[in-house]
Scaffold this active site. Structure first.
Site, mmCIF file in Angstrom:
data_model
loop_
_atom_site.group_PDB
_atom_site.id
_atom_site.type_symbol
_atom_site.label_atom_id
_atom_site.label_comp_id
_atom_site.label_asym_id
_atom_site.label_seq_id
_atom_site.Cartn_x
_atom_site.Cartn_y
_atom_site.Cartn_z
ATOM 1 N N CYS A 79 0.825 -1.209 0.000
ATOM 2 C CA CYS A 79 0.000 0.000 0.000
ATOM 3 C C CYS A 79 0.869 1.273 0.000
ATOM 4 O O CYS A 79 1.345 1.698 -1.040
ATOM 5 C CB CYS A 79 -0.970 -0.042 1.174
ATOM 6 S SG CYS A 79 -2.393 1.040 0.978
ATOM 7 N N HIS A 170 -3.211 -5.677 1.749
ATOM 8 C CA HIS A 170 -2.509 -5.882 3.016
ATOM 9 C C HIS A 170 -2.556 -7.358 3.445
ATOM 10 O O HIS A 170 -3.406 -7.739 4.251
ATOM 11 C CB HIS A 170 -3.167 -5.055 4.124
ATOM 12 C CG HIS A 170 -3.014 -3.580 3.972
ATOM 13 N ND1 HIS A 170 -2.004 -2.879 4.586
ATOM 14 C CD2 HIS A 170 -3.742 -2.676 3.274
ATOM 15 C CE1 HIS A 170 -2.129 -1.591 4.281
ATOM 16 N NE2 HIS A 170 -3.171 -1.444 3.490
ATOM 17 N N GLU A 172 -0.719 -8.819 5.486
ATOM 18 C CA GLU A 172 -0.399 -8.932 6.915
ATOM 19 C C GLU A 172 -1.652 -8.873 7.787
ATOM 20 O O GLU A 172 -1.607 -9.216 8.977
ATOM 21 C CB GLU A 172 0.598 -7.838 7.323
ATOM 22 C CG GLU A 172 0.033 -6.435 7.465
ATOM 23 C CD GLU A 172 -0.134 -5.680 6.152
ATOM 24 O OE1 GLU A 172 -0.476 -4.484 6.208
ATOM 25 O OE2 GLU A 172 0.067 -6.280 5.072
#
Length: 196
Positions: A79, A170, A172
């Site tokens: 991002c 994302h 994560e």
């Protein structure tokens, strides 16, 4: 293997937790002294790209980081990290790390309706993976030598150029470790052959 995580702002803890799940040591990069620590790759997390850029320059991390990437240090930007690595950002002329031959549109999905979740395919990973987008950018154009890894709604959301990997989403924030494993594979392939 040891992976540096830029820990100035944004979702760096989530990346560290993902690396820990994979049994990989991480080191936080917060100041110039941290840059001297040995690492096999670097993650630039999501967050506010303008804030991260400002801090990189204030802390004198900007040039060493850019040089290391140019010399082959594997880097993964999510991002905001994608925006920082892009050579061109639409309607913006601010100097960034600018090591990846891509053109990016920031907040491309809009600020309000711009957060969504989807399962989609990514080249180099078997099956579909979860992708969480939060006010995400997307890649409008790639130069020759940049490999498109994933597209969502005809927009490029993941790409690779040599030692550089970027995603607009994302990973994560999801349970799947596949994207981080992909990056660790890049770091493993590069280990021991970086130039000074």
């Amino acid at each position: 293997m040891k992976i540096g995580v830029l820990a100035l702002q944004g979702a760096f803890l989530e990346h560290e937790q993902m690396l820990h799940r994979l049994g990989v040591e991480s080191v936080e990069i917060r100041q110039l002294a941290d840059w001297d620590l040995s690492m096999d790759g670097l993650i630039i997390p999501g967050g506010e790209s303008t804030v991260q850029l400002k801090l990189l320059k204030e802390l004198k991390l900007f040039l060493p980081l850019r040089q290391a990437i140019k010399h082959g240090l594997p880097v993964y930007g999510t991002c905001a990290g994608l925006i920082l690595l892009a050579k061109k950002v639409e309607d913006d002329t601010i100097e960034r790390i600018s090591t990846m031959d891509i053109t990016v549109r920031r907040n491309a999905y809009g600020r309000q309706s711009g957060s969504f979740h989807i399962n989609a395919a990514m080249k180099g990973i078997e099956g579909k993976i979860p992708m969480t987008f939060i006010r995400a950018p997307y890649i409008e154009k790639v130069a020759e030598g940049v490999e498109i890894l994933a597209e969502v709604d005809h927009h490029i959301v993941a790409a690779r150029q040599g030692n550089q990997l970027v995603t607009a989403f994302h990973p994560e924030l999801d349970e799947s470790t596949e994207v981080h494993q992909y990056f660790l594979g890049m770091a493993k392939d590069t280990k021991g052959i970086l130039t000074d």
